[in-house]
Design a protein around this motif. Sequence first.
Motif, PDB file in Angstrom:
ATOM      1  N   LEU A   7       0.834  -1.325   0.015  1.00  0.00           N
ATOM      2  CA  LEU A   7       0.035   0.210  -0.019  1.00  0.00           C
ATOM      3  C   LEU A   7       0.939   1.288   0.199  1.00  0.00           C
ATOM      4  N   GLU A   8       1.880   1.110   0.838  1.00  0.00           N
ATOM      5  CA  GLU A   8       2.786   2.440   0.713  1.00  0.00           C
ATOM      6  C   GLU A   8       3.437   2.674  -0.710  1.00  0.00           C
ATOM      7  N   PHE A   9       3.927   1.246  -1.362  1.00  0.00           N
ATOM      8  CA  PHE A   9       4.484   1.427  -2.526  1.00  0.00           C
ATOM      9  C   PHE A   9       3.636   2.049  -3.593  1.00  0.00           C
ATOM     10  N   PHE A  10       2.550   1.557  -3.496  1.00  0.00           N
ATOM     11  CA  PHE A  10       1.488   1.950  -4.621  1.00  0.00           C
ATOM     12  C   PHE A  10       0.901   3.530  -4.205  1.00  0.00           C
ATOM     13  N   SER A  11       0.569   3.822  -2.929  1.00  0.00           N
ATOM     14  CA  SER A  11       0.565   5.307  -2.854  1.00  0.00           C
ATOM     15  C   SER A  11       1.420   6.052  -3.263  1.00  0.00           C
ATOM     16  N   GLN A  12       2.796   5.544  -3.309  1.00  0.00           N
ATOM     17  CA  GLN A  12       3.830   6.710  -3.701  1.00  0.00           C
ATOM     18  C   GLN A  12       3.825   6.492  -5.167  1.00  0.00           C
ATOM     19  N   ILE A  13       3.444   5.915  -5.842  1.00  0.00           N
ATOM     20  CA  ILE A  13       3.371   5.633  -7.313  1.00  0.00           C
ATOM     21  C   ILE A  13       2.095   6.441  -8.016  1.00  0.00           C
ATOM     22  N   PHE A  14       1.310   5.932  -7.334  1.00  0.00           N
ATOM     23  CA  PHE A  14      -0.172   6.393  -7.760  1.00  0.00           C
ATOM     24  C   PHE A  14      -0.689   7.792  -6.708  1.00  0.00           C
ATOM     25  N   GLY A  15       0.136   8.297  -6.050  1.00  0.00           N
ATOM     26  CA  GLY A  15      -0.306   8.857  -4.617  1.00  0.00           C
ATOM     27  C   GLY A  15      -0.809  10.076  -4.871  1.00  0.00           C
TER      28      GLY A  15
END
Length: 76
Positions: free
Chosen positions: A61-69
């Motif tokens: 979730l942290e990774f994808f929130s940074q990408i699509f954040g």
Amino acid sequence: MDVKRVKDYLYWLYYQYQLVTCSYVLEPWEQSMFHTITVTVLAMVVYTAYVFVPIHVRLALEFFSQIFGSQPERAM
């Protein structure tokens, strides 16, 4: 719920388990060893899932929130 129905249902589930694993053809001592190993492996899988899955979900979730954040703070 009727106690007899619950007992019959649990017996039916155990019978299905024996049919699926073909453990009904084993001797009693082989059945006990097989069931012990099966329960041990199942307990290890449940413990591992309980300990490690939440960590990996949080990291994903942290990774994808940074990408699509969200928007950068300066743009707000």
